[in-house]
Design an enzyme around this catalytic site. Structure first.
Site, PDB file in Angstrom:
ATOM      1  N   VAL A  13       1.099  -1.307   0.292  1.00  0.00           N
ATOM      2  CA  VAL A  13       0.138   0.266  -0.375  1.00  0.00           C
ATOM      3  C   VAL A  13       1.312   1.740   0.133  1.00  0.00           C
ATOM      4  O   VAL A  13      -0.248   2.154  -0.176  1.00  0.00           O
ATOM      5  CB  VAL A  13      -1.049  -0.037   0.898  1.00  0.00           C
ATOM      6  N   GLY A  14       2.226   0.925   0.098  1.00  0.00           N
ATOM      7  CA  GLY A  14       2.963   2.465  -0.622  1.00  0.00           C
ATOM      8  C   GLY A  14       3.247   2.527   1.862  1.00  0.00           C
ATOM      9  O   GLY A  14       4.117   3.963   1.264  1.00  0.00           O
ATOM     10  N   LYS A  15       3.705   1.486   2.460  1.00  0.00           N
ATOM     11  CA  LYS A  15       4.635   2.233   2.983  1.00  0.00           C
ATOM     12  C   LYS A  15       5.641   3.010   3.278  1.00  0.00           C
ATOM     13  O   LYS A  15       6.359   3.329   4.074  1.00  0.00           O
ATOM     14  CB  LYS A  15       4.813   0.942   4.677  1.00  0.00           C
ATOM     15  N   THR A  16       6.670   1.440   2.116  1.00  0.00           N
ATOM     16  CA  THR A  16       8.354   2.096   2.649  1.00  0.00           C
ATOM     17  C   THR A  16       8.890   3.535   2.034  1.00  0.00           C
ATOM     18  O   THR A  16       9.276   3.997   2.036  1.00  0.00           O
ATOM     19  CB  THR A  16       9.129   0.832   1.293  1.00  0.00           C
ATOM     20  N   LYS A  32      13.602  -1.494   9.703  1.00  0.00           N
ATOM     21  CA  LYS A  32      13.014  -2.404   9.725  1.00  0.00           C
ATOM     22  C   LYS A  32      13.309  -3.359  10.365  1.00  0.00           C
ATOM     23  O   LYS A  32      13.942  -4.575  10.318  1.00  0.00           O
ATOM     24  CB  LYS A  32      12.912  -2.386   8.123  1.00  0.00           C
ATOM     25  N   ASP A  43      13.626  -3.176   1.838  1.00  0.00           N
ATOM     26  CA  ASP A  43      13.117  -2.328   2.764  1.00  0.00           C
ATOM     27  C   ASP A  43      14.672  -0.869   2.629  1.00  0.00           C
ATOM     28  O   ASP A  43      13.826  -0.179   1.851  1.00  0.00           O
ATOM     29  CB  ASP A  43      12.021  -1.939   3.242  1.00  0.00           C
ATOM     30  N   GLY A 100       6.757  -1.172   9.575  1.00  0.00           N
ATOM     31  CA  GLY A 100       6.356  -2.429   9.949  1.00  0.00           C
ATOM     32  C   GLY A 100       6.215  -3.642   8.643  1.00  0.00           C
ATOM     33  O   GLY A 100       6.591  -3.197   7.851  1.00  0.00           O
ATOM     34  N   GLY A 102       3.580  -5.905   6.655  1.00  0.00           N
ATOM     35  CA  GLY A 102       2.727  -5.878   6.299  1.00  0.00           C
ATOM     36  C   GLY A 102       1.420  -5.745   6.537  1.00  0.00           C
ATOM     37  O   GLY A 102       1.672  -4.123   7.016  1.00  0.00           O
TER      38      GLY A 102
END
Length: 205
Positions: A13-16, A32, A43, A100, A102
């Site tokens: 969804v674009g966390k990184t 991470k 990441d 995080g 996922g």
């Protein structure tokens, strides 16, 4: 100095990208705790390639697992057991952005999830991206976090979807840090552009 925990409503969804923007905006350190898969292009590697500042320190994963699966399953394949007590926040005198793996309830082992490594003092940032079912996923994620007493903010990832976003905000009342639009490329220049937009809001948390 503050710790910012970036979680998502699901995977991919674009966390990184959001983490890179936060890191660049604050010249913060990055960590991470659990990386599952893509160890040669993790990441942490992506963050290095996306930021421009020279202050950020990339801290070592507590667990670096070979298989791109849920951490508990990837750990089993690697013949290890993830011990929550061994996921220790790195020492730093800088702001720290923690990404995080996922979503919030992704299992680390038979007992613990990602939620269990989010410390009470962390500012939690939820990355929400529109897809069929994303309202439910976003509300469940935020409800869990607010029930546990965290300070929660949201970042919308992808182009605006007004109906989706308005009902999420109406039902949760969380603070919006900003939006990360669809871009033809996410590179150092793009990340720096967003970092300048996000910085004043982040400093106000």
């Amino acid at each position: 100095m503050k710790q910012f925990f970036v979680t998502g409503i699901s995977t991919e969804v674009g966390k990184t990208i959001a983490s890179a923007i936060l890191v660049e905006a604050l010249e913060a350190d990055y960590w991470k705790p659990v990386q599952a898969g893509d160890l040669s292009d993790s990441d942490s590697h992506k963050i290095v390639n996306l930021i421009s500042n020279n202050k950020t320190v990339i801290h070592k994963n507590s667990y670096a697992l070979k298989t791109p699966m849920s951490p508990h399953a990837a750990a089993k394949i690697d013949g290890v057991l993830i011990d929550r007590e061994k996921i220790i926040e790195p020492e730093t005198e800088n702001h720290l952005v923690i990404e995080g793996a996922g979503g919030l309830l992704v299992p680390l082992n038979d007992h613990d999830t990602i939620l269990d490594i989010i410390m009470p003092n962390y500012e939690v940032i939820v990355v929400s991206r529109h897809y069929l079912g994303s309202i439910n996923h976003t509300l469940l994620t935020i409800d869990w976090l607010t029930f546990k007493g965290y300070n929660v903010s949201i970042v919308f990832s992808g182009n605006e979807h007004q109906e989706t976003e308005s009902i999420i905000l109406k039902k949760t009342g969380v603070r919006v840090l900003g939006r990360i639009n669809e871009e033809s490329v996410f590179d150092k220049k793009t990340i720096k552009k967003y970092a300048e937009l996000f910085k004043p809001v982040l400093l106000g948390l």
